[in-house]
Design an enzyme around this catalytic site. Sequence first.
Site, PDB file in Angstrom:
ATOM      1  N   THR A   1       0.806  -1.223   0.000  1.00 52.87           N
ATOM      2  CA  THR A   1       0.000   0.000   0.000  1.00 52.87           C
ATOM      3  C   THR A   1       0.842   1.276   0.000  1.00 52.87           C
ATOM      4  O   THR A   1       0.442   2.295  -0.548  1.00 52.87           O
ATOM      5  CB  THR A   1      -0.934  -0.007   1.233  1.00 52.87           C
ATOM      6  OG1 THR A   1      -1.762  -1.160   1.143  1.00 52.87           O
ATOM      7  CG2 THR A   1      -1.800   1.237   1.286  1.00 52.87           C
TER       8      THR A   1
ATOM      9  N   HIS B   1      -7.017   3.721 -11.194  1.00 58.36           N
ATOM     10  CA  HIS B   1      -7.161   3.416 -12.614  1.00 58.36           C
ATOM     11  C   HIS B   1      -8.610   3.540 -13.057  1.00 58.36           C
ATOM     12  O   HIS B   1      -9.530   3.255 -12.290  1.00 58.36           O
ATOM     13  CB  HIS B   1      -6.656   1.999 -12.899  1.00 58.36           C
ATOM     14  CG  HIS B   1      -5.180   1.841 -12.674  1.00 58.36           C
ATOM     15  ND1 HIS B   1      -4.257   2.166 -13.629  1.00 58.36           N
ATOM     16  CD2 HIS B   1      -4.475   1.421 -11.595  1.00 58.36           C
ATOM     17  CE1 HIS B   1      -3.028   1.937 -13.160  1.00 58.36           C
ATOM     18  NE2 HIS B   1      -3.143   1.490 -11.924  1.00 58.36           N
TER      19      HIS B   1
ATOM     20  N   VAL C   1       0.064 -13.108  12.929  1.00 57.82           N
ATOM     21  CA  VAL C   1      -0.638 -14.372  13.182  1.00 57.82           C
ATOM     22  C   VAL C   1       0.313 -15.509  12.836  1.00 57.82           C
ATOM     23  O   VAL C   1       0.834 -15.580  11.727  1.00 57.82           O
ATOM     24  CB  VAL C   1      -1.934 -14.447  12.345  1.00 57.82           C
ATOM     25  CG1 VAL C   1      -2.577 -15.825  12.479  1.00 57.82           C
ATOM     26  CG2 VAL C   1      -2.901 -13.355  12.797  1.00 57.82           C
TER      27      VAL C   1
END
Lengths: 485, 421
Positions: free
Chosen positions: A41, A49, A172
Amino acid sequence: MYDVILIGCGVVGAATAYQLARYDLKVAVLEAQNDVANGTTKANSAILHAGYDPEPGTRMAALNVEGNKMAKELCRKLDVPFRPVGSLLLALSEAQKTTLQTLYVRGLANGVPGLALLDREATLAMEPGLNPELTGALYAPTAAIVNPWEYALAMAETAVVNGVELHRRCPVTGIRPLPEGGFALQTPRGEWQTRFVVNAAGVNADKVHTLLEPVPWKITPNRGSYFLLDKAEGSRVGHVIFQCPGPNGKGVLVAPTVHGNLLVGPDAQPVEDRRDLGTPASALDFVRTQARRSVPGIDFSQNIRNFAGIRANSDQEDFIIQPSPAYPAFLDLAGIKSPGLTAAPAIGKRAVELLAEAGLVCRPKAQFIAERHVVRMDRLSPAEKNVQIARDPRYGRVICRCETVTEGEIVAALHSPIPALSINGVKRRCNAGMGRCQGGFCGPRVQEIIARELGIDQTAVPMDQDGSWVLAGETKTGREVTGDV
Amino acid sequence: MYDLIVLGGGPAGLAAACRAWQEGVRRILLVERDDALGGILNQCIHNGFGLHRFSEELTGPEYAGRYIRMLGQTGVEVRLATMALQILPGQDGAPHEVHTLSPTHGYEVLQTRAIVLAMGCRERTRGAIALPGERPAGIFTAGAAQRYLNIEGYLVGRRVVILGSGDIGLIMARRMTLEGAKVLACVEVMPYSGGLTRNIVQCLQDYDIPLYLSHTVTDIKGHDRLEQVTVSQVDANRRPIPGTEMVFDCDTLLLSVGLIPENELTRQAGIEMDRRTHGAVVSEAMQTSVPGIFACGNVLHVHDLVDYVSAESERAGAAAAAYLQGNPSASLPSLRLDNGAGIAYTVPQRLHPGIGEAQVFFRVNRVTGPAAVVAENDAGETSRFRRLRFAPGEMERITLPANLVATAKEHITLRLEEGSV
């Protein structure tokens, strides 16, 4: 027992958390790193787009166009920098005009509004700095530029403000199905039980899913390197300039950024190590050469930073947005390659629909705080600036001189719903250190403010992720702290 | 309304403000963005400053202290923690505007008849040289590491490679060594050092730190903190030569790869720039293309010695005073100082023909043995200035004779002449 736990807080996790926050649910987001938006990110082309690239009928096509439509209103409500600049896809030969035609037809099928095929003269009239040998262009007025990490941060913050829990530094490490339904997630910070899991772990989505069961697809990480040029080059082009896509992606683009810089890149390089964000000399040479084919006049001596991002590509053609057949309460949002940033808000909505289909009861909250506001001194009028400074004089003290960021803005970032925990965390929230000196002047000052505001030792403030220590120790105490961060 | 606003409270701004006051200017404001006067000198705690200006050897803070005390004896108004955001030049003799931001005065628009630009310079960064590899913590500009060490009291790392042999990098090689760090190498892409010879001797050779000329960093490894840099030899075109790689395990890379005058305000104000110095084009009075706006110190061109910054800035302060006292020169004079073979730049770039002799700073663009710089005007007059050695890292100062200046029509050309000495 949580209703939903999301694994990963990039733009996809953030968008899903933002959608889930509207409902009366107990939701947590577990993020492995010390900040949100810290993977793909934060390092991409920062473009929304229009949606003419994906094959009609794919999830990618629908979510791209829908995400693009959602962006403007979302950015307005969440106070995220957004500019609908439009894009030009260039044909640099007669043969490439066929590609333009194909993509034009595809765009129409996908429902992209406003597409137009332009001839050479019309293209050069819109964008005089382009290669005069171009033969035409596909104009897409709905393409836009955005601040990608703030887009994600704003959605994550809004989710947190509305009651979603965010736990950072919480990778995790194990997933176990519970006999009565639901899952137990192992983390270094204990076990978490939840009825539903959303896997938005980006480049590690396959590894996360494998903690539960073998998966028939895999992530094929692919690195792209960029140049970010000084604002002196920021108006070199007014639109996003694409080249015709090839087998390795959308090709090298040249685009203005919402901060006023010029962004040039990326290349496409398969990588094994999902954390290797290096920019090899060969990649930089390739980007320079390719970019000059579109915009010959780019002055690369104005470069202020190179960076690379890892695309979370997969071995599947389309986005992987589906529950596990064996465990319908485990939803994958994986392989979110380009146009993932554009599609993210729509993916978040789709995720909630899929969870509801799997049995999650979604009752809207009585009160949902839908707006977010950030003080940015450089956007205020002189009178507004003075109101702000009268209220808090720290808004008059400039810390980052290149981007004119004040102490007040930095302090606000450190007490925001998702406080920055690193120097780069501050940079992503308020731009300090983004400019031409790259934190040379303000880095030490920002670090001092972080230590003061968070009540930690200055030596414990990392540059970015945990382990990226900045200071080896104090000179006068003899205390050694190397590597303790 | 001020008569003079000086932008920057480092050595240049201090000297310009003091001198303008001595020349009789009274309504002077000095604007400094930091919380203290002195600029970068405050972190330069080594000695070697002041040999020319005060005929004794001072540390940076001592040198700054002298000027700060001098300023204290004037009535110059000082505003700290104040950032200049914009300069709007006045049209046709109207006052100039300076827009500032500060915690105490908020956003202000100040009016002034004259301005001295003294904002200094910044360091070139990793991005500016597009250094390949990963981007872990542990890569600092030498000046940032110096600030951490000398102002904040922190060491930035323990095993250090330095890229670039600029003076700050050399000084930091010694400084880090004295604080217990191991400096493994200093790497310079050019075949000669960019720093002063005295610093090569006193900061590298005295501590057995190897200097690799014609080498550069070609790879950087480390996801979180720097772990390794690769250094390669380069060819005559500064291209890395495969097979020459050396790997250094280190946690710190310091960059000393040049300084850039900080002229965003200057450019924004529409002042004519010199692309060689990255500073404004000025006359011998340090006046820019905008009447009443002067520039001096490292914002004009990067100096090696603060003593010369002071001298140049005192000239700017005096010229600003003369301007305010009724000797305004309308715009830049037409007589040009041109760079011939071997000359990288000159300051000033323009001269008034009637000024008498003219002091000129310049840099050459290559290292020489015994050689001369020849100044020739377009009337065929020449002057010769001999040195045993020229190097780009050492700024030179010459005084052009009055006759050479007076008889020039349009230009005087400086060129480097080797072997004829």
